[in-house]
Write an enzyme that holds these catalytic residues in place. Structure first.
Site, PDB file in Angstrom:
ATOM      1  N   ASP A 130      30.640  62.983  48.502  1.00 49.95           N
ATOM      2  CA  ASP A 130      30.928  61.740  49.219  1.00 49.95           C
ATOM      3  C   ASP A 130      30.115  60.618  48.590  1.00 49.95           C
ATOM      4  O   ASP A 130      29.101  60.872  47.938  1.00 49.95           O
ATOM      5  CB  ASP A 130      30.572  61.884  50.710  1.00 49.95           C
ATOM      6  CG  ASP A 130      31.347  60.893  51.590  1.00 49.95           C
ATOM      7  OD1 ASP A 130      32.300  61.323  52.268  1.00 49.95           O
ATOM      8  OD2 ASP A 130      30.988  59.689  51.579  1.00 49.95           O
ATOM      9  N   HIS A 188      55.300  61.816  54.672  1.00 50.54           N
ATOM     10  CA  HIS A 188      54.395  61.926  55.813  1.00 50.54           C
ATOM     11  C   HIS A 188      54.348  60.569  56.496  1.00 50.54           C
ATOM     12  O   HIS A 188      53.898  59.602  55.916  1.00 50.54           O
ATOM     13  CB  HIS A 188      53.006  62.320  55.291  1.00 50.54           C
ATOM     14  CG  HIS A 188      52.028  62.641  56.377  1.00 50.54           C
ATOM     15  ND1 HIS A 188      52.330  63.456  57.432  1.00 50.54           N
ATOM     16  CD2 HIS A 188      50.739  62.277  56.545  1.00 50.54           C
ATOM     17  CE1 HIS A 188      51.275  63.577  58.207  1.00 50.54           C
ATOM     18  NE2 HIS A 188      50.301  62.864  57.694  1.00 50.54           N
ATOM     19  N   ARG A 243      52.821  70.522  63.944  1.00 52.12           N
ATOM     20  CA  ARG A 243      52.958  69.647  65.126  1.00 52.12           C
ATOM     21  C   ARG A 243      54.304  69.882  65.800  1.00 52.12           C
ATOM     22  O   ARG A 243      54.392  69.925  67.041  1.00 52.12           O
ATOM     23  CB  ARG A 243      52.817  68.178  64.706  1.00 52.12           C
ATOM     24  CG  ARG A 243      51.367  67.825  64.430  1.00 52.12           C
ATOM     25  CD  ARG A 243      51.181  66.389  63.991  1.00 52.12           C
ATOM     26  NE  ARG A 243      49.755  66.085  63.927  1.00 52.12           N
ATOM     27  CZ  ARG A 243      49.216  65.141  63.170  1.00 52.12           C
ATOM     28  NH1 ARG A 243      49.986  64.396  62.386  1.00 52.12           N
ATOM     29  NH2 ARG A 243      47.919  64.927  63.187  1.00 52.12           N
ATOM     30  N   VAL A 254      37.855  65.033  58.157  1.00 51.63           N
ATOM     31  CA  VAL A 254      38.797  66.028  57.625  1.00 51.63           C
ATOM     32  C   VAL A 254      38.104  66.933  56.601  1.00 51.63           C
ATOM     33  O   VAL A 254      38.220  68.158  56.664  1.00 51.63           O
ATOM     34  CB  VAL A 254      40.030  65.330  56.992  1.00 51.63           C
ATOM     35  CG1 VAL A 254      40.935  66.356  56.320  1.00 51.63           C
ATOM     36  CG2 VAL A 254      40.808  64.557  58.046  1.00 51.63           C
ATOM     37  N   GLY A 255      37.378  66.322  55.665  1.00 48.45           N
ATOM     38  CA  GLY A 255      36.747  67.107  54.590  1.00 48.45           C
ATOM     39  C   GLY A 255      35.746  68.113  55.118  1.00 48.45           C
ATOM     40  O   GLY A 255      35.761  69.295  54.738  1.00 48.45           O
ATOM     41  N   ARG A 259      43.004  52.287  57.941  1.00 49.46           N
ATOM     42  CA  ARG A 259      43.467  50.893  57.978  1.00 49.46           C
ATOM     43  C   ARG A 259      42.616  50.100  58.960  1.00 49.46           C
ATOM     44  O   ARG A 259      42.380  50.544  60.079  1.00 49.46           O
ATOM     45  CB  ARG A 259      44.937  50.882  58.397  1.00 49.46           C
ATOM     46  CG  ARG A 259      45.582  49.545  58.258  1.00 49.46           C
ATOM     47  CD  ARG A 259      47.077  49.786  58.057  1.00 49.46           C
ATOM     48  NE  ARG A 259      47.887  48.732  58.595  1.00 49.46           N
ATOM     49  CZ  ARG A 259      49.217  48.786  58.647  1.00 49.46           C
ATOM     50  NH1 ARG A 259      49.844  49.856  58.227  1.00 49.46           N
ATOM     51  NH2 ARG A 259      49.911  47.798  59.112  1.00 49.46           N
ATOM     52  N   GLY A 284      35.134  63.657  49.904  1.00 50.06           N
ATOM     53  CA  GLY A 284      35.260  63.030  51.225  1.00 50.06           C
ATOM     54  C   GLY A 284      34.684  64.014  52.219  1.00 50.06           C
ATOM     55  O   GLY A 284      35.321  65.020  52.549  1.00 50.06           O
ATOM     56  N   ALA A 285      33.436  63.754  52.640  1.00 55.14           N
ATOM     57  CA  ALA A 285      32.777  64.674  53.588  1.00 55.14           C
ATOM     58  C   ALA A 285      32.843  64.098  55.003  1.00 55.14           C
ATOM     59  O   ALA A 285      31.925  64.265  55.797  1.00 55.14           O
ATOM     60  CB  ALA A 285      31.331  64.916  53.165  1.00 55.14           C
TER      61      ALA A 285
HETATM   62  N1  APR Z   1      34.238  58.778  46.802  1.00 59.39           N
HETATM   63  C1  APR Z   1      33.893  59.769  47.668  1.00 59.39           C
HETATM   64  N2  APR Z   1      34.035  59.670  48.987  1.00 59.39           N
HETATM   65  C2  APR Z   1      34.529  58.530  49.475  1.00 59.39           C
HETATM   66  C3  APR Z   1      34.916  57.452  48.649  1.00 59.39           C
HETATM   67  C4  APR Z   1      34.764  57.619  47.244  1.00 59.39           C
HETATM   68  N3  APR Z   1      35.085  56.663  46.375  1.00 59.39           N
HETATM   69  N4  APR Z   1      35.373  56.460  49.443  1.00 59.39           N
HETATM   70  C5  APR Z   1      35.291  56.881  50.698  1.00 59.39           C
HETATM   71  N5  APR Z   1      34.774  58.133  50.747  1.00 59.39           N
HETATM   72  C6  APR Z   1      34.470  58.962  51.899  1.00 59.39           C
HETATM   73  C7  APR Z   1      33.859  58.190  53.058  1.00 59.39           C
HETATM   74  O1  APR Z   1      32.482  57.925  52.830  1.00 59.39           O
HETATM   75  C8  APR Z   1      34.084  59.154  54.218  1.00 59.39           C
HETATM   76  O2  APR Z   1      32.965  59.999  54.450  1.00 59.39           O
HETATM   77  O3  APR Z   1      35.651  59.523  52.459  1.00 59.39           O
HETATM   78  C9  APR Z   1      35.305  59.968  53.767  1.00 59.39           C
HETATM   79  C10 APR Z   1      36.504  59.808  54.672  1.00 59.39           C
HETATM   80  O4  APR Z   1      36.163  60.383  55.891  1.00 59.39           O
HETATM   81  P1  APR Z   1      36.602  59.748  57.305  1.00 59.39           P
HETATM   82  O5  APR Z   1      36.398  58.277  57.273  1.00 59.39           O
HETATM   83  O6  APR Z   1      35.954  60.571  58.373  1.00 59.39           O
HETATM   84  O7  APR Z   1      38.188  59.966  57.305  1.00 59.39           O
HETATM   85  P2  APR Z   1      38.952  61.318  57.677  1.00 59.39           P
HETATM   86  O8  APR Z   1      39.337  61.289  59.109  1.00 59.39           O
HETATM   87  O9  APR Z   1      38.212  62.477  57.146  1.00 59.39           O
HETATM   88  O10 APR Z   1      40.300  61.109  56.832  1.00 59.39           O
HETATM   89  C11 APR Z   1      40.286  61.144  55.430  1.00 59.39           C
HETATM   90  O11 APR Z   1      42.448  62.095  55.208  1.00 59.39           O
HETATM   91  O12 APR Z   1      44.049  62.663  56.752  1.00 59.39           O
HETATM   92  C12 APR Z   1      43.630  61.704  55.835  1.00 59.39           C
HETATM   93  O13 APR Z   1      44.425  59.612  56.797  1.00 59.39           O
HETATM   94  C13 APR Z   1      43.295  60.384  56.496  1.00 59.39           C
HETATM   95  O14 APR Z   1      43.190  59.142  54.441  1.00 59.39           O
HETATM   96  C14 APR Z   1      42.417  59.751  55.465  1.00 59.39           C
HETATM   97  C15 APR Z   1      41.686  60.967  54.882  1.00 59.39           C
END
Ligand code: APR
Length: 308
Positions: free
Chosen positions: A32, A174, A150, A12-13, A81, A8-9
């Site tokens: 990702d 959480h 927090r 958060v990642g 969501r 997940g880039a």
């Molecule tokens: N494999 C790899 N990456 C994936 C997949 C998958 N099957 N499905 C989704 N992703 C990637 C998305 O492409 C996206 O880049 O996960 C990333 C999620 O990043 P954001 O949408 O920016 O979400 P983010 O704010 O980083 O949160 C990620 O962490 O804190 C928790 O609630 C938050 O569940 C959420 C997670």
């Protein structure tokens, strides 16, 4: 040099990768599904380190080959969501993602520690634990550290003291069922009740409980700086083997009178993941709140694991 895979880039990642890369030399692989995204962020991060005259070993990938032999796998993949989606819909969607990610990453790094960050956190820990086949010592969830940070920030604000003078502890699940322990919080080593009146303590706890939602309301997207900082704190404890006690989600097996549920508790982290689940004395109300959170996690875990 430790090798860290972050799946997940997104916000958060990638932010976690930045914090980790600027703290200690690590080899980092960002994965990702979106083509170009992890590669682009990896390049940007490497150039950020170059600006400080530092070499980086950061790569981006859309597959798991480059993650082979990682010491730590951080799972931040998932979706937020969307309108019209029920909580169960979100659970099923993210469970599908976390299941695939955990299985693929664990197959390439069978000795790694897995840190789950995707939400709903405690439920996604169950999914990652089942899909990876890892023992419970090597699956932890990042949430308690964030909720505690927090709460510490809110207490420091209310008491008008530097945050380093505050100790705050939040356990439980959480989300709405977090279990704040104001009786365990201190300001300059003194019980919180001596530093703040009851209603200001309640306000600080409410601020911590609603901290995530407040940020979503302002930003339109969920928080990432604080989650990334907490990922880095836990990663340091695990990879440097510090033995630091950090509140995080762990699969309980009788501790606190709870079995078969991931729930936030104080955990001694070190090489190999969980060194010890630390049992602190809780009041009967706090124990009941923890048991209620565990029951809710178990119920949603049944949905996530297709048992409901
Ligand atoms: N494999 C790899 N990456 C994936 C997949 C998958 N099957 N499905 C989704 N992703 C990637 C998305 O492409 C996206 O880049 O996960 C990333 C999620 O990043 P954001 O949408 O920016 O979400 P983010 O704010 O980083 O949160 C990620 O962490 O804190 C928790 O609630 C938050 O569940 C959420 C997670």
């Amino acid at each position: 040099m430790a090798k860290i895979t972050i799946v997940g880039a997104g916000n958060v990642g990638a932010t976690a990768a930045h914090v980790l890369a600027t703290q200690t030399p690590h080899e980092i692989v960002l994965v990702d599904i979106v083509e170009g995204l992890p590669q682009g962020k990896a390049l940007d991060l490497a150039q950020a380190l170059a600006a400080e005259g530092r070499d980086a070993r950061i790569a981006g990938a859309n597959s798991y080959g480059p993650t082979k032999g990682s010491d730590l796998i951080v799972i931040t993949a998932g979706i937020a969501r969307k309108p019209g989606m029920t909580r169960e819909d979100l659970v099923r969607t993210n469970a599908g993602i976390v299941r695939d990610v955990a299985r693929e990453a664990a197959a390439r790094s069978p000795h790694a520690v897995m840190m789950v960050v995707s939400n709903p956190l405690d439920v996604m820990c169950h999914v990652a634990h089942a899909a990876s086949g890892f023992p419970r010592e090597r699956v932890v969830g990042m949430a308690g550290a964030l909720d505690s940070a927090r709460l510490a920030a809110a207490i420091a604000h209310e008491a008008k003291v530097p945050v380093k003078d505050v100790h705050a502890l939040v356990l439980g699940s959480h989300g709405d069922l977090m279990v704040a322990l104001p009786g365990r919080c201190t300001v300059r080593g003194e019980p919180l009740a001596r530093a703040l009146p009851r209603e200001r303590i309640d306000a600080a706890v409410a601020k911590a409980r609603e901290g995530g939602a407040e940020i979503v309301g302002l930003l339109g997207t969920s928080a990432y700086y604080a989650p990334a900082a907490c990922i880095a704190r836990m990663a340091r404890a695990i990879l440097d083997g510090t033995g630091e006690i950090v509140p995080c989600a762990a699969l309980l097996s009788g501790e606190y009178g709870i079995s078969g549920a991931f729930i936030g508790v104080p955990v001694r982290l070190g090489e190999g993941g969980i060194l010890e689940i630390v049992e602190i004395g809780l009041s009967s109300d706090e124990k009941a709140a923890l048991a209620k959170a565990a029951a809710s996690v178990r119920e949603l875990a049944d949905v996530a694991l297709g048992r409901a």
